[in-house]
Scaffold this active site. Structure first.
Site, mmCIF file in Angstrom:
data_model
loop_
_atom_site.group_PDB
_atom_site.id
_atom_site.type_symbol
_atom_site.label_atom_id
_atom_site.label_comp_id
_atom_site.label_asym_id
_atom_site.label_seq_id
_atom_site.Cartn_x
_atom_site.Cartn_y
_atom_site.Cartn_z
ATOM 1 N N CYS A 196 0.868 -1.189 0.000
ATOM 2 C CA CYS A 196 0.000 0.000 0.000
ATOM 3 C C CYS A 196 0.904 1.237 0.000
ATOM 4 C CB CYS A 196 -0.998 -0.023 1.151
ATOM 5 S SG CYS A 196 -0.289 0.042 2.812
ATOM 6 N N ARG A 217 -3.511 -0.486 5.321
ATOM 7 C CA ARG A 217 -4.106 -1.535 4.489
ATOM 8 C C ARG A 217 -3.235 -2.777 4.321
ATOM 9 N NH1 ARG A 217 -5.052 2.314 -0.452
ATOM 10 N NH2 ARG A 217 -3.160 3.154 0.530
ATOM 11 N N ASP A 221 -7.830 4.261 0.663
ATOM 12 C CA ASP A 221 -6.939 4.606 1.771
ATOM 13 C C ASP A 221 -7.774 5.107 2.957
ATOM 14 O OD1 ASP A 221 -5.057 5.663 3.426
ATOM 15 O OD2 ASP A 221 -4.017 6.792 1.864
#
Ligand code: 4NP
Length: 162
Positions: free
Chosen positions: A7, A13, A127
């Site tokens: 990520c 994440r 995000d």
């Protein structure tokens, strides 16, 4: 087999995907065959533990997030068989790090393994860093489905003798 989840910051994440995948691999009896790690395309959080909001959301589902952030490097493309990104920006940034086209061909999006996401055309895990708590729940749901599909893919490849 070695899988790297990717990520931007490597604190929300991809550490979540790493923790979810590790648990699912254990449940599937594949823990000794598949190694997982995570990394970020940005370097701001290198050495940091996961964001407390991501860790709390995962803990509520019995999943421990234990990684420390690292930044994606060229060498990761040699070390890992598959690099599974959370969004298309991660893929574009990683393509710029990849040593060559063959290395870049190891890049996938996590939601490519979720048939519902593929059908919807919505392939990014958004995000959650600047959003509210419910963002972390939604991200976890998406990651659980993506990892389920990824496990199915691995099982299928093994059954086919790959
Ligand atoms: P992640 O979230 O990519 O899911 O780890 C982020 C964490 C930190 C930042 C951006 C995204 N940041 O800009 O510091």
């Amino acid at each position: 087999m070695r899988i790297l989840f990717l990520c931007l910051g490597n604190i929300c994440r991809s550490p979540t995907a790493e923790g979810v995948m590790r648990r699912r691999l254990r449940e599937a009896g594949l823990a000794t065959d598949v190694d997982v790690e995570s990394a970020g395309t940005g370097g701001w959080h290198v050495g940091h533990p996961p964001d407390p909001r991501a860790a709390a959301a995962a803990a509520a589902r019995g999943i421990a997030l234990e990684s420390l952030a690292q930044r994606l490097e060229r060498s990761h493309f040699d070390e890992f068989d598959l690099i599974v990104a959370m969004d298309r920006d991660n893929v574009a940034d990683a393509q710029a790090v990849a040593p060559d086209a063959e290395a870049a061909s190891k890049l996938r999006l996590l939601r490519e393994y979720d048939p519902l996401a593929v059908a919807s055309g919505e392939l990014d895990v958004p995000d959650p860093y600047y959003g509210g708590e419910d963002g972390f729940e939604r991200v976890l749901d998406m990651i659980e489905r993506g990892c389920e599909g990824l496990i199915a893919e691995i099982r299928g490849a093994r059954a086919a003798g790959a």
